[in-house]
Design an enzyme around this catalytic site. Sequence first.
Site, short mmCIF file in Angstrom:
data_model
loop_
_atom_site.label_atom_id
_atom_site.label_comp_id
_atom_site.label_asym_id
_atom_site.label_seq_id
_atom_site.Cartn_x
_atom_site.Cartn_y
_atom_site.Cartn_z
N LYS A 1 0.84 -1.21 0.00
CA LYS A 1 0.00 0.00 0.00
C LYS A 1 0.87 1.26 0.00
O LYS A 1 0.60 2.23 -0.73
CB LYS A 1 -0.92 -0.05 1.23
CG LYS A 1 -1.60 1.24 1.60
CD LYS A 1 -2.61 1.68 0.57
CE LYS A 1 -3.20 3.02 0.95
NZ LYS A 1 -3.94 3.63 -0.15
N LYS B 1 1.57 11.57 5.83
CA LYS B 1 1.77 10.45 6.76
C LYS B 1 2.18 9.19 5.99
O LYS B 1 3.13 8.49 6.36
CB LYS B 1 0.48 10.20 7.55
CG LYS B 1 0.49 8.91 8.35
CD LYS B 1 -0.84 8.18 8.44
CE LYS B 1 -1.65 8.02 7.22
NZ LYS B 1 -2.76 7.09 7.23
P1 NAD Z 1 -11.24 10.51 7.58
O1 NAD Z 1 -10.52 11.43 8.50
O2 NAD Z 1 -12.22 11.05 6.60
O3 NAD Z 1 -12.03 9.40 8.46
C1 NAD Z 1 -11.57 8.87 9.66
C2 NAD Z 1 -12.76 8.69 10.60
O4 NAD Z 1 -12.28 8.13 11.83
C3 NAD Z 1 -13.46 10.01 10.96
O5 NAD Z 1 -14.85 9.89 10.74
C4 NAD Z 1 -13.13 10.21 12.44
O6 NAD Z 1 -14.14 10.87 13.16
C5 NAD Z 1 -12.97 8.78 12.90
N1 NAD Z 1 -12.17 8.63 14.12
C6 NAD Z 1 -11.06 9.30 14.50
N2 NAD Z 1 -10.63 8.87 15.69
C7 NAD Z 1 -11.49 7.88 16.08
C8 NAD Z 1 -11.57 7.05 17.23
N3 NAD Z 1 -10.67 7.11 18.20
N4 NAD Z 1 -12.59 6.18 17.29
C9 NAD Z 1 -13.51 6.08 16.31
N5 NAD Z 1 -13.49 6.86 15.20
C10 NAD Z 1 -12.49 7.74 15.09
O7 NAD Z 1 -10.09 9.66 6.86
P2 NAD Z 1 -10.23 8.80 5.50
O8 NAD Z 1 -9.83 9.64 4.34
O9 NAD Z 1 -11.53 8.09 5.50
O10 NAD Z 1 -9.02 7.76 5.71
C11 NAD Z 1 -9.13 6.67 6.62
C12 NAD Z 1 -7.92 5.76 6.40
O11 NAD Z 1 -7.95 5.27 5.05
C13 NAD Z 1 -6.57 6.46 6.58
O12 NAD Z 1 -5.67 5.57 7.18
C14 NAD Z 1 -6.15 6.79 5.17
O13 NAD Z 1 -4.74 6.90 5.04
C15 NAD Z 1 -6.72 5.61 4.41
N6 NAD Z 1 -7.06 5.85 2.99
C16 NAD Z 1 -7.69 7.00 2.58
C17 NAD Z 1 -7.99 7.19 1.24
C18 NAD Z 1 -8.70 8.43 0.72
O14 NAD Z 1 -8.67 8.66 -0.50
N7 NAD Z 1 -9.34 9.23 1.57
C19 NAD Z 1 -7.65 6.19 0.31
C20 NAD Z 1 -7.06 5.02 0.76
C21 NAD Z 1 -6.75 4.86 2.10
#
Ligand code: NAD
Length: 293
Positions: free
Chosen positions: A169, A238
Site C-alpha cells: 500500500k 503520513k
Molecule cells: P477521515 O478522516 O475522513 O475518516 C476517519 C474517521 O475516523 C473520521 O470519521 C473520524 O471521526 C474517525 N475517528 C477518528 N478517531 C477515532 C476514534 N478514536 N474512534 C472512532 N473513530 C475515530 O479519513 P479517511 O480519508 O476516510 O481515511 C481513513 C484511512 O484510510 C486512513 O488511514 C487513510 O490513510 C486511508 N485511505 C484514505 C484514502 C482516501 O482517499 N481518503 C484512500 C485510501 C486509504
Amino acid sequence: MTKELLGFIGVGRMGAPMARRLIAAGYSLTVYDTNEAAVAPLVALGATQARSIAQVASAAETVFASLPTPEIVQAVAAAVATGNRVRTFIDLSTTGPRVAAEVGEALAASGITAIDCPVSGGVMGAEKGTLAVVVAGPRDVYDRLKPALDVIGKSFYVGERPGQAQVVKLVNNLLSVTALAITSEGMAMGVKAGIDATIMLDAINAGSGRNSATQDKFPRNVVPRTFDMGFALALSYKDIRLCLEEAERLGVPTIVGNAVKQVLGIAKATQGPDADLTTIVKAVESWAGVEVK
Ligand code: NAD
C-alpha cells in the site's frame, strides 16, 4: 437473507462508503465513530450505533476499522481487545508495517486475529466497490472473510504476516503522489508555454507519460479547480513518511521519494493539513505564476 453481523469503527471519507456497501449487500452493521454526525446517515440505512468501541467488539465477531493515523489505530485496537465477542480485527487504514505488526501481536495476546488490510482507489473506489484491497494475515481467515472483502473491492492476498500488505500500500501511494507531483510540474510548464491544459492532457494520455494524475486527478479535480479528490494532504504526508521510514529500515534508497516528500511538505504547510491532496499543484503554480485550468 441476513448475513453475518459486522462491526465498523471509523466511518469517515473512506469508511462511510465501505460501510454503506456492506449494508446494501445484506450485512448487519454495528458502527462507532467519535464524530456522531458521521454515524447518523448509516443508522438511517439500518446500522446500529454503538456508544463505545468495546460495545462494537462485544456485538460483532468481525470488526473493521478505517481510521486516520497509526496512533489512533493502536488506541482503537487496544479498546477492541476489551470486547467479549470479537475474534477478527480487519484494519483498512494505512498505518505502516511496524504498527500493523505491533497491532497484530497485541491482539494475538487477547486471542484476536489481526488482518492487515489497507485499501487503495480513493473515495470514488470506495463508493463503487472497486478498491484494491491488499491483505496480509492467516490465509484461512482471509478465505473466510473474502465474501465481505469482495463487497468493497478486489482483494490481493500478499502474505501471512500483518505489515506485508502495508508495504504494498505504501509503495502504491508513493508512486501515486510522485505521479501527481511531477505532473504538476509538467502541466505548469505546458500552460506557461501557452498550451491548453486539456489538450495537453489528451496528448499525454495518448502517449507514454500517462499516469494516474494525467488520467484521473488532473481532468477530474485540478483542471476544473474543484480539488475534491477526497484525500487530505496530512494523510498523504503520513503515508509517504511511513513509506520512507520503512525503506530506510530495509536499506533501500529513496532519492526521488524524498524529493516528493519535500514537495508534499511544502503543500501541507501552504495549503493546510486538511486541504485536498490535489492542491499540491498550487505550490508549483504560485512559483510558476500560472494556473493549470
Ligand atoms: P477521515 O478522516 O475522513 O475518516 C476517519 C474517521 O475516523 C473520521 O470519521 C473520524 O471521526 C474517525 N475517528 C477518528 N478517531 C477515532 C476514534 N478514536 N474512534 C472512532 N473513530 C475515530 O479519513 P479517511 O480519508 O476516510 O481515511 C481513513 C484511512 O484510510 C486512513 O488511514 C487513510 O490513510 C486511508 N485511505 C484514505 C484514502 C482516501 O482517499 N481518503 C484512500 C485510501 C486509504
